[in-house]
Write a protein that holds these residues in place. Sequence first.
Motif, PDB file in Angstrom:
ATOM      1  N   SER A  85       0.847  -1.184   0.000  1.00  0.00           N
ATOM      2  CA  SER A  85       0.000   0.000   0.000  1.00  0.00           C
ATOM      3  C   SER A  85       0.884   1.236   0.000  1.00  0.00           C
ATOM      4  O   SER A  85       1.999   1.219   0.500  1.00  0.00           O
ATOM      5  N   SER A  86       0.372   2.332  -0.563  1.00  0.00           N
ATOM      6  CA  SER A  86       1.130   3.584  -0.512  1.00  0.00           C
ATOM      7  C   SER A  86       0.704   4.432   0.685  1.00  0.00           C
ATOM      8  O   SER A  86       1.201   5.525   0.889  1.00  0.00           O
ATOM      9  N   THR A  87      -0.234   3.902   1.464  1.00  0.00           N
ATOM     10  CA  THR A  87      -0.683   4.635   2.645  1.00  0.00           C
ATOM     11  C   THR A  87      -0.630   3.711   3.866  1.00  0.00           C
ATOM     12  O   THR A  87      -0.030   2.647   3.820  1.00  0.00           O
ATOM     13  N   THR A  88      -1.315   4.133   4.939  1.00  0.00           N
ATOM     14  CA  THR A  88      -1.437   3.283   6.123  1.00  0.00           C
ATOM     15  C   THR A  88      -2.713   2.449   6.007  1.00  0.00           C
ATOM     16  O   THR A  88      -3.478   2.614   5.062  1.00  0.00           O
ATOM     17  N   ASP A  89      -2.940   1.603   6.995  1.00  0.00           N
ATOM     18  CA  ASP A  89      -4.089   0.688   6.923  1.00  0.00           C
ATOM     19  C   ASP A  89      -5.417   1.296   7.365  1.00  0.00           C
ATOM     20  O   ASP A  89      -6.469   0.890   6.898  1.00  0.00           O
ATOM     21  N   PHE A  90      -5.358   2.226   8.316  1.00  0.00           N
ATOM     22  CA  PHE A  90      -6.604   2.749   8.896  1.00  0.00           C
ATOM     23  C   PHE A  90      -6.684   4.267   8.722  1.00  0.00           C
ATOM     24  O   PHE A  90      -5.680   4.961   8.923  1.00  0.00           O
ATOM     25  N   ASN A  91      -7.886   4.756   8.397  1.00  0.00           N
ATOM     26  CA  ASN A  91      -8.112   6.197   8.510  1.00  0.00           C
ATOM     27  C   ASN A  91      -9.597   6.486   8.702  1.00  0.00           C
ATOM     28  O   ASN A  91     -10.431   5.589   8.586  1.00  0.00           O
ATOM     29  N   GLY A  92      -9.866   7.743   9.058  1.00  0.00           N
ATOM     30  CA  GLY A  92     -11.252   8.106   9.303  1.00  0.00           C
ATOM     31  C   GLY A  92     -11.359   9.437  10.001  1.00  0.00           C
ATOM     32  O   GLY A  92     -10.444  10.271   9.906  1.00  0.00           O
ATOM     33  N   ILE A  93     -12.488   9.634  10.699  1.00  0.00           N
ATOM     34  CA  ILE A  93     -12.755  10.923  11.339  1.00  0.00           C
ATOM     35  C   ILE A  93     -13.254  10.730  12.776  1.00  0.00           C
ATOM     36  O   ILE A  93     -14.052   9.830  13.044  1.00  0.00           O
ATOM     37  N   TYR A  94     -12.710  11.543  13.681  1.00  0.00           N
ATOM     38  CA  TYR A  94     -13.118  11.525  15.091  1.00  0.00           C
ATOM     39  C   TYR A  94     -13.093  12.959  15.612  1.00  0.00           C
ATOM     40  O   TYR A  94     -12.085  13.647  15.441  1.00  0.00           O
ATOM     41  N   ARG A  95     -14.188  13.389  16.224  1.00  0.00           N
ATOM     42  CA  ARG A  95     -14.320  14.757  16.748  1.00  0.00           C
ATOM     43  C   ARG A  95     -13.906  15.797  15.695  1.00  0.00           C
ATOM     44  O   ARG A  95     -13.217  16.771  16.011  1.00  0.00           O
ATOM     45  N   GLY A  96     -14.311  15.551  14.458  1.00  0.00           N
ATOM     46  CA  GLY A  96     -14.026  16.488  13.375  1.00  0.00           C
ATOM     47  C   GLY A  96     -12.593  16.444  12.869  1.00  0.00           C
ATOM     48  O   GLY A  96     -12.232  17.175  11.950  1.00  0.00           O
TER      49      GLY A  96
ATOM     50  N   VAL B  54      -3.782  15.562   0.990  1.00  0.00           N
ATOM     51  CA  VAL B  54      -3.445  14.133   0.935  1.00  0.00           C
ATOM     52  C   VAL B  54      -4.749  13.366   0.746  1.00  0.00           C
ATOM     53  O   VAL B  54      -5.514  13.173   1.696  1.00  0.00           O
ATOM     54  N   ILE B  55      -5.038  13.005  -0.493  1.00  0.00           N
ATOM     55  CA  ILE B  55      -6.279  12.295  -0.811  1.00  0.00           C
ATOM     56  C   ILE B  55      -5.934  11.094  -1.687  1.00  0.00           C
ATOM     57  O   ILE B  55      -5.226  11.228  -2.697  1.00  0.00           O
ATOM     58  N   HIS B  56      -6.382   9.912  -1.262  1.00  0.00           N
ATOM     59  CA  HIS B  56      -6.076   8.686  -2.002  1.00  0.00           C
ATOM     60  C   HIS B  56      -7.349   7.927  -2.339  1.00  0.00           C
ATOM     61  O   HIS B  56      -8.338   8.011  -1.613  1.00  0.00           O
ATOM     62  N   LYS B  57      -7.269   7.169  -3.415  1.00  0.00           N
ATOM     63  CA  LYS B  57      -8.354   6.246  -3.738  1.00  0.00           C
ATOM     64  C   LYS B  57      -8.088   4.964  -2.959  1.00  0.00           C
ATOM     65  O   LYS B  57      -6.954   4.493  -2.889  1.00  0.00           O
ATOM     66  N   LYS B  58      -9.143   4.416  -2.357  1.00  0.00           N
ATOM     67  CA  LYS B  58      -8.957   3.151  -1.642  1.00  0.00           C
ATOM     68  C   LYS B  58      -8.845   2.003  -2.635  1.00  0.00           C
ATOM     69  O   LYS B  58      -9.471   2.043  -3.697  1.00  0.00           O
ATOM     70  N   PRO B  59      -8.105   0.963  -2.274  1.00  0.00           N
ATOM     71  CA  PRO B  59      -8.035  -0.200  -3.157  1.00  0.00           C
ATOM     72  C   PRO B  59      -9.414  -0.852  -3.309  1.00  0.00           C
ATOM     73  O   PRO B  59     -10.244  -0.740  -2.411  1.00  0.00           O
ATOM     74  N   THR B  60      -9.640  -1.494  -4.431  1.00  0.00           N
ATOM     75  CA  THR B  60     -10.887  -2.236  -4.644  1.00  0.00           C
ATOM     76  C   THR B  60     -10.909  -3.423  -3.689  1.00  0.00           C
ATOM     77  O   THR B  60      -9.953  -4.194  -3.644  1.00  0.00           O
ATOM     78  N   PRO B  61     -11.974  -3.590  -2.910  1.00  0.00           N
ATOM     79  CA  PRO B  61     -11.988  -4.732  -1.985  1.00  0.00           C
ATOM     80  C   PRO B  61     -12.147  -6.047  -2.744  1.00  0.00           C
ATOM     81  O   PRO B  61     -13.017  -6.172  -3.601  1.00  0.00           O
ATOM     82  N   ILE B  62     -11.287  -6.968  -2.429  1.00  0.00           N
ATOM     83  CA  ILE B  62     -11.287  -8.271  -3.099  1.00  0.00           C
ATOM     84  C   ILE B  62     -11.306  -9.376  -2.053  1.00  0.00           C
ATOM     85  O   ILE B  62     -10.548  -9.328  -1.078  1.00  0.00           O
ATOM     86  N   GLN B  63     -12.204 -10.322  -2.253  1.00  0.00           N
ATOM     87  CA  GLN B  63     -12.310 -11.459  -1.350  1.00  0.00           C
ATOM     88  C   GLN B  63     -11.423 -12.576  -1.891  1.00  0.00           C
ATOM     89  O   GLN B  63     -11.698 -13.140  -2.954  1.00  0.00           O
ATOM     90  N   VAL B  64     -10.367 -12.887  -1.173  1.00  0.00           N
ATOM     91  CA  VAL B  64      -9.428 -13.911  -1.621  1.00  0.00           C
ATOM     92  C   VAL B  64      -9.901 -15.277  -1.130  1.00  0.00           C
ATOM     93  O   VAL B  64     -10.215 -15.439   0.048  1.00  0.00           O
ATOM     94  N   VAL B  65      -9.972 -16.239  -2.038  1.00  0.00           N
ATOM     95  CA  VAL B  65     -10.436 -17.581  -1.678  1.00  0.00           C
ATOM     96  C   VAL B  65      -9.291 -18.593  -1.694  1.00  0.00           C
ATOM     97  O   VAL B  65      -9.193 -19.446  -0.836  1.00  0.00           O
ATOM     98  N   LYS B  66      -8.414 -18.467  -2.681  1.00  0.00           N
ATOM     99  CA  LYS B  66      -7.335 -19.458  -2.806  1.00  0.00           C
ATOM    100  C   LYS B  66      -6.011 -18.764  -3.124  1.00  0.00           C
ATOM    101  O   LYS B  66      -5.954 -17.935  -4.038  1.00  0.00           O
ATOM    102  N   VAL B  67      -4.973 -19.126  -2.371  1.00  0.00           N
ATOM    103  CA  VAL B  67      -3.648 -18.537  -2.600  1.00  0.00           C
ATOM    104  C   VAL B  67      -2.613 -19.638  -2.707  1.00  0.00           C
ATOM    105  O   VAL B  67      -2.636 -20.587  -1.908  1.00  0.00           O
TER     106      VAL B  67
END
Lengths: 206, 206
Positions: A85-96, B54-67
Amino acid sequence: MTINYPNGKIYRSPIKEITKVKKTASASHAKRGMKLEDQLSESNAYYLQKGIAVIHKKPTPIQVVKVDYPKRSAAVIKEAYYRHSSTTDFNGIYRGKYIDFEAKETQNKLSFPLKNFHEHQITHMKQCYEMGGITFVIIRFSTLNRVFLLESQHLSLYWEKQHSTDQRKSIPLTYIEEHGYEIEYGFRPALDYLKALDTIIGNENK
Amino acid sequence: MTINYPNGKIYRSPIKEITKVKKTASASHAKRGMKLEDQLSESNAYYLQKGIAVIHKKPTPIQVVKVDYPKRSAAVIKEAYYRHSSTTDFNGIYRGKYIDFEAKETQNKLSFPLKNFHEHQITHMKQCYEMGGITFVIIRFSTLNRVFLLESQHLSLYWEKQHSTDQRKSIPLTYIEEHGYEIEYGFRPALDYLKALDTIIGNENK
């Protein structure tokens, strides 16, 4: 295991996703035995339900190479690879406020190894911090069963120092104890990490 | 097409990802011929590089079944499925504010069909808005080559009304012209949508 609906279509769970996080030794307390990521997802679901915060884990980025489009059923991805990923795993909004963080665990007992982080995560947190966001890492010492929230500025400090002459490749637990916020385990939410943010936001507004 | 390195490993582009968005008719102006999502990604890269947002597009969520885990090379996903996201596609931070939005296009000329959105996207934007975030949709009328930013409150209004007696299933262009912000095409960034946010943030602070 693949579960099929009676019509032969594959059941896709809306929540669970295969992750690469290693399982940690299960603890006596059920919540403590969960993986850090699951503890956080559960806490975020609680915050969302109570209207406290909107924080989500981003999907794992996957590079799709080959897709089949069978007639009358969903597209099947036949070849794909995990990407960084080019970012971190979690983000969002809390208390604005814009919230951005990464969660990691170690089995070490005395320090947290920097190799758990990637350069682009450090860069991303720095960019968000400079924009006025609240950026941090949630780190778990799984052997000790202790969880801390550490603001990203502290991580950056150690990150930049690691290539200098002293070459320390980890953050000592004593430093984390002093500059971070320990998060206590609870029932709901499992990890009430927003409590520490109240202190951080409070200090900012002074 | 799959490209291999000389060592037989598969080349994975760090940027491109197969998306399900249909190609739109290419326009004379190169930037206008791009897909909306690409125009936005390019604009976000520009904002990031200039330290504007700093604005990013989130990755498309993919359900992995077999690896598969072949020896000495990366894990190969052999079976996976596209999932619906529980959030919107884009989020980030601008001027200290949490930003959250969804981008969609239509070939219609007179109105924007509500079927382009999902219930969970509307819910997610509402949750973020109530937390103090700035939430909106960027909608493109591809046949007209006109792009608008519309705050999510307006979308919610039409979304809730669609199940009532009048059952209007789309937002008229005239309404969008009146309550939204038209985004002009430029060179860098391709779509300077943050300009509209300056007006929105300005009005909030009054």
